[in-house]
Design a protein around this motif. Structure first.
Motif, PDB file in Angstrom:
ATOM      1  N   LEU A  19     -30.864   4.659  33.760  1.00 52.30           N
ATOM      2  CA  LEU A  19     -30.925   3.339  34.394  1.00 52.30           C
ATOM      3  C   LEU A  19     -29.944   3.272  35.559  1.00 52.30           C
ATOM      4  CD1 LEU A  19     -31.859   0.432  34.650  1.00 52.30           C
ATOM      5  CD2 LEU A  19     -30.234  -0.180  32.830  1.00 52.30           C
ATOM      6  N   ALA A  20     -28.757   3.791  35.346  1.00 55.82           N
ATOM      7  CA  ALA A  20     -27.748   3.793  36.410  1.00 55.82           C
ATOM      8  C   ALA A  20     -28.268   4.508  37.656  1.00 55.82           C
ATOM      9  CB  ALA A  20     -26.469   4.454  35.907  1.00 55.82           C
ATOM     10  N   ASP A  21     -28.915   5.643  37.469  1.00 56.51           N
ATOM     11  CA  ASP A  21     -29.480   6.384  38.604  1.00 56.51           C
ATOM     12  C   ASP A  21     -30.537   5.558  39.327  1.00 56.51           C
ATOM     13  OD1 ASP A  21     -27.894   8.606  38.215  1.00 56.51           O
ATOM     14  OD2 ASP A  21     -29.437   9.738  37.127  1.00 56.51           O
ATOM     15  N   LYS A  22     -31.369   4.862  38.573  1.00 59.79           N
ATOM     16  CA  LYS A  22     -32.451   4.083  39.180  1.00 59.79           C
ATOM     17  C   LYS A  22     -31.938   2.900  40.005  1.00 59.79           C
ATOM     18  CE  LYS A  22     -36.107   5.174  35.871  1.00 59.79           C
ATOM     19  NZ  LYS A  22     -37.073   5.782  36.770  1.00 59.79           N
ATOM     20  N   VAL A  23     -30.803   2.327  39.591  1.00 56.15           N
ATOM     21  CA  VAL A  23     -30.285   1.157  40.311  1.00 56.15           C
ATOM     22  C   VAL A  23     -29.042   1.481  41.135  1.00 56.15           C
ATOM     23  CG1 VAL A  23     -31.338  -0.511  38.731  1.00 56.15           C
ATOM     24  CG2 VAL A  23     -28.999   0.294  38.300  1.00 56.15           C
ATOM     25  N   ASN A  24     -28.707   2.765  41.205  1.00 58.05           N
ATOM     26  CA  ASN A  24     -27.630   3.265  42.067  1.00 58.05           C
ATOM     27  C   ASN A  24     -26.244   2.713  41.712  1.00 58.05           C
ATOM     28  OD1 ASN A  24     -26.848   4.998  44.126  1.00 58.05           O
ATOM     29  ND2 ASN A  24     -26.887   3.369  45.651  1.00 58.05           N
ATOM     30  N   VAL A  25     -25.914   2.771  40.418  1.00 60.55           N
ATOM     31  CA  VAL A  25     -24.565   2.435  39.946  1.00 60.55           C
ATOM     32  C   VAL A  25     -24.144   3.520  38.957  1.00 60.55           C
ATOM     33  CG1 VAL A  25     -24.828  -0.062  40.250  1.00 60.55           C
ATOM     34  CG2 VAL A  25     -25.369   0.968  38.037  1.00 60.55           C
ATOM     35  N   SER A  26     -22.932   3.430  38.456  1.00 67.27           N
ATOM     36  CA  SER A  26     -22.472   4.416  37.475  1.00 67.27           C
ATOM     37  C   SER A  26     -22.946   4.055  36.067  1.00 67.27           C
ATOM     38  CB  SER A  26     -20.944   4.497  37.481  1.00 67.27           C
ATOM     39  OG  SER A  26     -20.392   3.309  36.950  1.00 67.27           O
ATOM     40  N   ARG A  27     -22.955   5.050  35.195  1.00 66.12           N
ATOM     41  CA  ARG A  27     -23.289   4.803  33.799  1.00 66.12           C
ATOM     42  C   ARG A  27     -22.292   3.833  33.193  1.00 66.12           C
ATOM     43  NH1 ARG A  27     -21.323   5.315  29.282  1.00 66.12           N
ATOM     44  NH2 ARG A  27     -19.619   6.587  30.053  1.00 66.12           N
ATOM     45  N   GLN A  28     -21.036   3.930  33.612  1.00 67.81           N
ATOM     46  CA  GLN A  28     -19.998   3.044  33.107  1.00 67.81           C
ATOM     47  C   GLN A  28     -20.288   1.588  33.473  1.00 67.81           C
ATOM     48  OE1 GLN A  28     -19.513   5.936  34.679  1.00 67.81           O
ATOM     49  NE2 GLN A  28     -18.141   7.182  33.446  1.00 67.81           N
ATOM     50  N   THR A  29     -20.853   1.364  34.640  1.00 67.79           N
ATOM     51  CA  THR A  29     -21.221   0.003  35.037  1.00 67.79           C
ATOM     52  C   THR A  29     -22.287  -0.549  34.102  1.00 67.79           C
ATOM     53  OG1 THR A  29     -20.637   0.381  37.346  1.00 67.79           O
ATOM     54  CG2 THR A  29     -22.201  -1.409  36.898  1.00 67.79           C
ATOM     55  N   ILE A  30     -23.289   0.257  33.803  1.00 66.24           N
ATOM     56  CA  ILE A  30     -24.347  -0.184  32.880  1.00 66.24           C
ATOM     57  C   ILE A  30     -23.741  -0.489  31.520  1.00 66.24           C
ATOM     58  CG2 ILE A  30     -26.487   0.471  31.702  1.00 66.24           C
ATOM     59  CD1 ILE A  30     -26.788  -0.072  34.759  1.00 66.24           C
ATOM     60  N   ASN A  31     -22.854   0.375  31.054  1.00 66.89           N
ATOM     61  CA  ASN A  31     -22.204   0.145  29.769  1.00 66.89           C
ATOM     62  C   ASN A  31     -21.412  -1.165  29.792  1.00 66.89           C
ATOM     63  OD1 ASN A  31     -21.349   1.079  27.055  1.00 66.89           O
ATOM     64  ND2 ASN A  31     -19.350   1.027  28.020  1.00 66.89           N
ATOM     65  N   SER A  32     -20.664  -1.402  30.845  1.00 62.86           N
ATOM     66  CA  SER A  32     -19.870  -2.628  30.955  1.00 62.86           C
ATOM     67  C   SER A  32     -20.743  -3.875  30.971  1.00 62.86           C
ATOM     68  CB  SER A  32     -19.009  -2.597  32.217  1.00 62.86           C
ATOM     69  OG  SER A  32     -18.011  -1.612  32.107  1.00 62.86           O
ATOM     70  N   ILE A  33     -21.894  -3.795  31.613  1.00 67.31           N
ATOM     71  CA  ILE A  33     -22.829  -4.930  31.612  1.00 67.31           C
ATOM     72  C   ILE A  33     -23.365  -5.158  30.205  1.00 67.31           C
ATOM     73  CG2 ILE A  33     -25.054  -5.776  32.460  1.00 67.31           C
ATOM     74  CD1 ILE A  33     -24.438  -4.171  35.071  1.00 67.31           C
ATOM     75  N   GLU A  34     -23.773  -4.084  29.555  1.00 67.83           N
ATOM     76  CA  GLU A  34     -24.355  -4.208  28.209  1.00 67.83           C
ATOM     77  C   GLU A  34     -23.390  -4.815  27.203  1.00 67.83           C
ATOM     78  OE1 GLU A  34     -26.029  -0.547  26.800  1.00 67.83           O
ATOM     79  OE2 GLU A  34     -27.659  -0.609  28.254  1.00 67.83           O
ATOM     80  N   ILE A  35     -22.107  -4.486  27.308  1.00 73.20           N
ATOM     81  CA  ILE A  35     -21.151  -5.015  26.335  1.00 73.20           C
ATOM     82  C   ILE A  35     -20.526  -6.335  26.792  1.00 73.20           C
ATOM     83  CG2 ILE A  35     -20.672  -2.750  25.348  1.00 73.20           C
ATOM     84  CD1 ILE A  35     -18.013  -2.721  26.850  1.00 73.20           C
ATOM     85  N   GLY A  36     -20.961  -6.841  27.934  1.00 72.50           N
ATOM     86  CA  GLY A  36     -20.521  -8.150  28.390  1.00 72.50           C
ATOM     87  C   GLY A  36     -19.196  -8.189  29.115  1.00 72.50           C
ATOM     88  N   LYS A  37     -18.704  -7.034  29.544  1.00 69.72           N
ATOM     89  CA  LYS A  37     -17.439  -6.993  30.280  1.00 69.72           C
ATOM     90  C   LYS A  37     -17.624  -7.201  31.778  1.00 69.72           C
ATOM     91  CE  LYS A  37     -14.314  -4.334  27.435  1.00 69.72           C
ATOM     92  NZ  LYS A  37     -13.353  -3.232  27.462  1.00 69.72           N
ATOM     93  N   PHE A  38     -18.845  -7.047  32.253  1.00 69.16           N
ATOM     94  CA  PHE A  38     -19.121  -7.141  33.685  1.00 69.16           C
ATOM     95  C   PHE A  38     -20.415  -7.913  33.892  1.00 69.16           C
ATOM     96  CE2 PHE A  38     -21.105  -5.265  37.549  1.00 69.16           C
ATOM     97  CZ  PHE A  38     -20.143  -5.623  38.473  1.00 69.16           C
ATOM     98  N   VAL A  39     -20.373  -8.877  34.818  1.00 73.72           N
ATOM     99  CA  VAL A  39     -21.569  -9.636  35.176  1.00 73.72           C
ATOM    100  C   VAL A  39     -22.080  -9.056  36.496  1.00 73.72           C
ATOM    101  CG1 VAL A  39     -22.484 -11.898  35.795  1.00 73.72           C
ATOM    102  CG2 VAL A  39     -20.713 -11.700  34.025  1.00 73.72           C
ATOM    103  N   PRO A  40     -23.321  -8.581  36.503  1.00 75.45           N
ATOM    104  CA  PRO A  40     -23.833  -7.940  37.719  1.00 75.45           C
ATOM    105  C   PRO A  40     -24.094  -8.936  38.840  1.00 75.45           C
ATOM    106  CG  PRO A  40     -25.594  -8.199  36.147  1.00 75.45           C
ATOM    107  CD  PRO A  40     -24.327  -8.625  35.451  1.00 75.45           C
ATOM    108  N   SER A  41     -24.118  -8.419  40.044  1.00 72.50           N
ATOM    109  CA  SER A  41     -24.502  -9.245  41.193  1.00 72.50           C
ATOM    110  C   SER A  41     -25.972  -9.636  41.050  1.00 72.50           C
ATOM    111  CB  SER A  41     -24.314  -8.450  42.492  1.00 72.50           C
ATOM    112  OG  SER A  41     -25.253  -7.382  42.539  1.00 72.50           O
TER     113      SER A  41
END
Length: 68
Positions: A19-41
């Motif tokens: 998913l990270a590759d498809k949306v051009n972010v890091s895997r860590q960003t996807i993980n942070s979104i999934e666990i609620g630590k980061f709200v995406p733009s």
């Protein structure tokens, strides 16, 4: 804010890295979104919705406590 990213990834048999590759972010960003630590733009949320052929509202659930 809750999200259904992990569920959507499972439905599409997709890893965080894929998913990270498809949306051009890091895997860590996807993980942070999934666990609620980061709200995406808005742009990133729209890209993820596009990948899963769904709406932003189905991926991200705004709860009343999020804005009060």
């Amino acid at each position: 804010m809750k999200n259904t990213l992990k569920v959507e990834r499972a439905k599409h048999n997709m890893t965080q890295a894929e998913l990270a590759d498809k949306v051009n972010v890091s895997r860590q960003t996807i993980n942070s979104i999934e666990i609620g630590k980061f709200v995406p733009s808005t742009f990133l949320a729209l890209k993820m919705a596009f990948v899963f052929n769904t709406t932003v509202e189905q991926l991200f659930i705004l709860e009343e406590t999020d804005w009060k």
